[in-house]
Motif scaffolding. Sequence first.
Motif, PDB file in Angstrom:
ATOM      1  N   UNK A  56       0.834  -1.203   0.000  1.00 39.94           N
ATOM      2  CA  UNK A  56       0.000   0.000   0.000  1.00 39.94           C
ATOM      3  C   UNK A  56       0.872   1.258   0.000  1.00 39.94           C
ATOM      4  N   UNK A  57       1.945   1.219   0.771  1.00 37.43           N
ATOM      5  CA  UNK A  57       2.846   2.369   0.803  1.00 37.43           C
ATOM      6  C   UNK A  57       3.516   2.583  -0.555  1.00 37.43           C
ATOM      7  N   UNK A  58       3.864   1.486  -1.225  1.00 36.06           N
ATOM      8  CA  UNK A  58       4.468   1.598  -2.550  1.00 36.06           C
ATOM      9  C   UNK A  58       3.493   2.220  -3.550  1.00 36.06           C
ATOM     10  N   UNK A  59       2.208   1.826  -3.476  1.00 36.52           N
ATOM     11  CA  UNK A  59       1.223   2.406  -4.388  1.00 36.52           C
ATOM     12  C   UNK A  59       0.968   3.873  -4.082  1.00 36.52           C
ATOM     13  N   UNK A  60       1.181   4.273  -2.850  1.00 35.27           N
ATOM     14  CA  UNK A  60       1.086   5.699  -2.520  1.00 35.27           C
ATOM     15  C   UNK A  60       2.309   6.445  -3.044  1.00 35.27           C
ATOM     16  N   UNK A  61       3.482   5.857  -2.871  1.00 40.08           N
ATOM     17  CA  UNK A  61       4.723   6.567  -3.162  1.00 40.08           C
ATOM     18  C   UNK A  61       5.052   6.660  -4.646  1.00 40.08           C
ATOM     19  N   UNK A  62       4.840   5.567  -5.386  1.00 42.04           N
ATOM     20  CA  UNK A  62       5.294   5.567  -6.782  1.00 42.04           C
ATOM     21  C   UNK A  62       4.669   6.698  -7.597  1.00 42.04           C
ATOM     22  N   UNK A  63       3.330   6.813  -7.675  1.00 42.11           N
ATOM     23  CA  UNK A  63       2.759   7.935  -8.439  1.00 42.11           C
ATOM     24  C   UNK A  63       3.126   9.301  -7.849  1.00 42.11           C
ATOM     25  N   UNK A  64       3.251   9.360  -6.529  1.00 44.32           N
ATOM     26  CA  UNK A  64       3.606  10.630  -5.887  1.00 44.32           C
ATOM     27  C   UNK A  64       4.994  11.091  -6.322  1.00 44.32           C
ATOM     28  N   UNK A  65       5.949  10.199  -6.276  1.00 45.75           N
ATOM     29  CA  UNK A  65       7.329  10.563  -6.616  1.00 45.75           C
ATOM     30  C   UNK A  65       7.473  10.870  -8.100  1.00 45.75           C
ATOM     31  N   UNK A  66       6.846  10.059  -8.950  1.00 46.38           N
ATOM     32  CA  UNK A  66       6.959  10.280 -10.394  1.00 46.38           C
ATOM     33  C   UNK A  66       6.338  11.615 -10.786  1.00 46.38           C
ATOM     34  N   UNK A  67       5.164  11.919 -10.253  1.00 47.62           N
ATOM     35  CA  UNK A  67       4.517  13.193 -10.595  1.00 47.62           C
ATOM     36  C   UNK A  67       5.321  14.381 -10.070  1.00 47.62           C
ATOM     37  N   UNK A  68       5.892  14.238  -8.891  1.00 46.06           N
ATOM     38  CA  UNK A  68       6.736  15.315  -8.356  1.00 46.06           C
ATOM     39  C   UNK A  68       7.953  15.533  -9.256  1.00 46.06           C
ATOM     40  N   UNK A  69       8.554  14.449  -9.721  1.00 44.98           N
ATOM     41  CA  UNK A  69       9.708  14.560 -10.617  1.00 44.98           C
ATOM     42  C   UNK A  69       9.331  15.201 -11.944  1.00 44.98           C
ATOM     43  N   UNK A  70       8.089  15.000 -12.387  1.00 46.90           N
ATOM     44  CA  UNK A  70       7.601  15.580 -13.637  1.00 46.90           C
ATOM     45  C   UNK A  70       7.115  17.025 -13.452  1.00 46.90           C
ATOM     46  N   UNK A  71       7.168  17.526 -12.224  1.00 50.85           N
ATOM     47  CA  UNK A  71       6.745  18.905 -11.955  1.00 50.85           C
ATOM     48  C   UNK A  71       5.243  19.098 -11.971  1.00 50.85           C
ATOM     49  N   UNK A  72       4.489  18.038 -11.730  1.00 49.23           N
ATOM     50  CA  UNK A  72       3.024  18.127 -11.757  1.00 49.23           C
ATOM     51  C   UNK A  72       2.519  18.509 -10.370  1.00 49.23           C
ATOM     52  N   UNK A  73       1.893  19.667 -10.286  1.00 49.39           N
ATOM     53  CA  UNK A  73       1.390  20.168  -9.009  1.00 49.39           C
ATOM     54  C   UNK A  73      -0.127  20.310  -8.998  1.00 49.39           C
ATOM     55  N   UNK A  74      -0.727  20.593 -10.155  1.00 51.33           N
ATOM     56  CA  UNK A  74      -2.171  20.821 -10.223  1.00 51.33           C
ATOM     57  C   UNK A  74      -2.781  19.965 -11.334  1.00 51.33           C
ATOM     58  N   UNK A  75      -3.903  19.336 -10.997  1.00 55.75           N
ATOM     59  CA  UNK A  75      -4.584  18.502 -11.983  1.00 55.75           C
ATOM     60  C   UNK A  75      -6.078  18.806 -11.990  1.00 55.75           C
ATOM     61  N   UNK A  76      -6.721  18.430 -13.068  1.00 60.08           N
ATOM     62  CA  UNK A  76      -8.183  18.420 -13.143  1.00 60.08           C
ATOM     63  C   UNK A  76      -8.596  16.991 -13.444  1.00 60.08           C
ATOM     64  N   UNK A  77      -9.455  16.452 -12.595  1.00 66.10           N
ATOM     65  CA  UNK A  77      -9.884  15.067 -12.728  1.00 66.10           C
ATOM     66  C   UNK A  77     -11.103  15.002 -13.642  1.00 66.10           C
TER      67      UNK A  77
END
Length: 301
Positions: A56-77
């Motif tokens: 569960x922690x890995x599923x929380x961390x992986x998208x979080x870290x990748x998006x942070x590295x890509x500079x993604x701060x704001x999204x529209x769902x």
Amino acid sequence: MDTPQVNLTARNFPSAEQEAHALREPGRYAGPGSSYRLAFTDTDFLLREELRPVRMQLELLKPELVQAEQGIESTIVIFGSARVLPPEVAGQRLEQARAHGDAAAIARAETALAMSQFYDEARRFAALVTERSRTLDTPIYVVTGGGPGIMEAGNRGAFDVGGKSIGLNIVLPHEQEPNAYITPELCFQFHYFALRKMHFVMRSIALVCFPGGFGTLDELFETMTLIQTGKSRRRPILLFGRAFWEKLINFQHLVDTGMISPGDVNLFHFVESAEDAWARLAAYYGFDAAPTETGEFADDI
């Protein structure tokens, strides 16, 4: 005399990645029943029932870290049904149904063609968000569930204008491939529904909901509940297609029976077009306002 060391921040120990790649298992201990493998490279170990908290922690961390590295701060769902067809596909199916003369099949195909308008609007809206937000200090990225239908339309709209978009796929009993328009480095797959839904809202500045079924309703009402209860900051929730939503849900009945407060119906707004939706967001966040109304001098106005 020793050679001077110029890299003062060099690692004192090899990284886990380096050791994982360098490790060669001795033949005697390379079999499937061996426990010799490093714990973090041992898939059988990581999939044990007791390791669920780690997964569960890995599923929380992986998208979080990748998006942070890509500079993604704001999204529209963008939420909506996987069953909504592109207009051209819906049109072809209607022609086929008419050729066979099956009245029930024709009626279903006509409904599917009418609903396909939402595919076009989702695609146009995603393109509009991606294009208009490029000049903002914080660009906005479209995020979808990564599947077909409305989800595909959202990713496709961003792709149409050369933008990146995110897909949060989920493993389902029936195989679901990611749609072809998600940015590859932003295409994720989840096992846990709860963590997937958390990632939908973590960076979102708005939720845009198109017609859909159980999954769409689940995601919509969870977000509204988070805002209603104060667990999440308020943000725009836009429902595409007033006629669909008002026929599906009698919000006024919930007010009349005391199930929600009268003000709770202000948690969302109905919109009918991509331009209408963008105008709502622009008014809420000041996207189209002059710099003096959104920047450091905004407090003076």
